[in-house]
Write an enzyme that holds these catalytic residues in place. Structure first.
Site, PDB file in Angstrom:
ATOM      1  N   VAL A  75       0.916  -1.207  -0.034  1.00 16.97           N
ATOM      2  CA  VAL A  75       0.053  -0.230  -0.078  1.00 16.97           C
ATOM      3  C   VAL A  75       0.820   1.224   0.063  1.00 16.97           C
ATOM      4  CG1 VAL A  75      -1.522   1.117   1.369  1.00 16.97           C
ATOM      5  CG2 VAL A  75      -1.699  -1.271   1.273  1.00 16.97           C
ATOM      6  N   ALA A 120       4.544   4.351   2.786  1.00 21.68           N
ATOM      7  CA  ALA A 120       4.059   2.725   2.167  1.00 21.68           C
ATOM      8  C   ALA A 120       4.273   1.526   3.143  1.00 21.68           C
ATOM      9  CB  ALA A 120       4.895   2.574   0.905  1.00 21.68           C
ATOM     10  N   LYS A 121       3.577   0.612   3.006  1.00 20.09           N
ATOM     11  CA  LYS A 121       3.880  -0.741   3.781  1.00 20.09           C
ATOM     12  C   LYS A 121       3.529  -1.966   3.109  1.00 20.09           C
ATOM     13  CE  LYS A 121       5.180  -1.480   8.210  1.00 20.09           C
ATOM     14  NZ  LYS A 121       5.957  -0.794   9.062  1.00 20.09           N
ATOM     15  N   GLY A 122       3.980  -2.966   3.504  1.00 21.64           N
ATOM     16  CA  GLY A 122       3.630  -4.004   2.640  1.00 21.64           C
ATOM     17  C   GLY A 122       3.666  -5.206   3.780  1.00 21.64           C
TER      18      GLY A 122
END
Ligand code: NAD
Length: 431
Positions: A75, A120-122
């Site tokens: 995201v 962001a992050k995943g």
């Protein structure tokens, strides 16, 4: 004249209201900051919608020959100030709501310490402890390849988070580089030193927690020498934070991880506990302390509490029982908004995640800069720059809190959201 849609908050259709989870916590935090944004509040919806969400299927062949499918996310919450930046989490409870919230907190964190990054992050919904080394490598490589369309050294730069480490980052860097046809060290941070990693990165988050903890303690007249410390999570962030506080004269009186909860009012031996965790995978079985129940951890008589595990740990149930004077959030999102209010009423100072654990991404920024220039700095230089960034950011946020008479969390959101929305406004809307 065309009609203008009302600028009211509506929930995205892909996340039903009853599944808001950590994203709901984040939305409440944004609502709290909106009155302080002045004319920039007309852009506030920007903060309530991630810019881009990618959900990927990750099929891998397991060692026993079967094919397993896992769900992965990346995201990008906001890229107004620069490329997306944020870690990748491997955990069986990862959800879209969690990754969305974590990506938004990265936007706030990066802007709060004034790094030229968006957020962001995943994550992958998997328990990596159930995977062999080969399965872990295959899941990491396929995930990287699937999100390869949106990541890159100038687009979005992943990093380690819960259950991911420098070995995982090495596989991610290699996979992306293979697909690109050239070695791209700057695509991830938190890499091994031999692959363009930065000295001091592994300890950076804990060092940042310690640095802002000292600053906060000074401001409330709390002496670190002899201070009693309780730490939830004894991984990268928790263990390094505990070690630095103990080196400064504090005593680690309680620790909790996913395996057990331990208590020793005279202080646990942090070095011995680190060795035990390395050998056994958790604090369970460590002999230098007595066992207490998970609930008792929150009632331990201590001065400083560091949550450094997962989100939503400090709730309206345990917040009334906490005895610490100072809470430093090593973890992301460990305190619910309801618990925040209870802690504020009880005059317990909370240094929020979005500033407290920004040390990691700050040294990730240094790593990224070093990779671009192919010129590497000494560890002393990195630590000195890290301490300066953290102290300056904390001081600015402290002053903002005093001016507006708000919590440090709202103050960090004021500083960060103002910076993000100023960039948004200056860039203007395309087309
Ligand atoms: P890690 O995997 O090294 O350690 C996680 C720790 O949490 C382990 O000790 C684990 O046993 C414990 N834990 C897991 N589930 C638990 C539970 N239910 N109850 C109690 N303890 C539990 O992870 P980390 O890198 O130290 O990250 C910890 C937190 O800090 C996360 O919220 C992460 O997002 C945040 N954070 C990490 C970094 C970083 O640079 N690593 C940077 C910023 C924020």
């Amino acid at each position: 004249m065309s009609s203008i849609a009302p600028n009211t908050h509506t929930l995205p259709s892909y996340l039903p209201a009853h599944e808001l989870g950590p994203w709901g916590t984040y939305l409440q935090q944004v609502d709290r900051v909106t009155p302080y944004l002045g004319s920039l509040s007309r852009w506030v919806e920007t903060l309530k919608r991630p810019k881009r969400i990618l959900i990927v299927d990750i099929p891998i062949q397991m060692d026993n020959g079967t094919i397993a499918h896992f769900e992965g996310y990346r995201v990008q919450h906001n890229t107004s100030r620069g490329p997306g930046k944020g870690g990748v989490r491997f955990h069986q409870d990862v959800t879209l709501s969690e990754v969305m919230a974590l990506s938004a907190w990265m936007s706030v964190k990066n802007a709060g310490v004034n790094l030229p990054f968006g957020g962001a992050k995943g994550g992958i919904r998997v328990d990596p402890r159930q995977l062999s080394r080969g399965e872990l490598e295959r899941i990491t490589r396929r995930y990287t390849s699937e999100i390869g369309v949106i990541i890159g050294p100038t687009k979005d730069i992943p990093a380690p988070d819960v259950n991911t480490d420098e070995r995982v980052m090495a596989w991610m860097m290699d996979t992306y580089s293979m697909n690109e046809g050239s070695t791209a060290t700057g695509v991830v941070t938190g890499k091994p030193i031999a692959l363009g990693g930065s000295l001091g990165r592994r300890e950076a988050t804990g060092r940042g927690v310690f640095t802002v903890g000292i600053e906060a303690a000074q401001r409330i007249g709390l002496d670190i020498t002899g201070a009693r410390l309780a730490v939830q999570g004894f991984g990268n962030v928790g263990a390094v934070s505990a070690q630095l506080f103990v080196e400064a004269g504090a005593h680690l009186v309680a620790v909790q991880d996913h395996t057990d909860t331990l208590y020793n009012p005279a202080g646990l031996d942090v070095a011995a506990l680190q060795a035990h965790v390395k050998a056994h995978g958790g604090v369970a079985g460590f002999t230098g302390a007595e066992r207490i129940t998970p609930a008792q951890f929150w009632e331990v008589d201590c001065d400083i509490l560091i949550p450094a595990a997962l989100e939503q740990q400090i709730t309206e149930e345990n917040a009334p029982k906490i005895r610490a004077k100072l809470i430093i959030e090593g973890a992301n999102g460990p305190t619910t908004p309801q618990a925040d209010d209870i802690l504020a009423e009880r005059h317990i100072l909370v240094v929020p995640d979005v500033i407290a654990n920004a040390g990691g991404v700050t040294v990730s920024y240094f790593e990224w800069v070093q990779d671009f220039s192919s010129f590497f700095w000494s560890e002393d230089e990195i630590n000195a720059r890290l301490v300066k960034v953290m102290r300056d950011a904390f001081s600015h946020i402290w002053q903002t809190a005093q001016i507006h008479k708000v919590s440090l969390r709202t103050a960090t959101f004021i500083v960060a959201c103002t910076r993000i929305l100023q960039s948004r406004e200056l860039r203007g809307l395309y087309p």
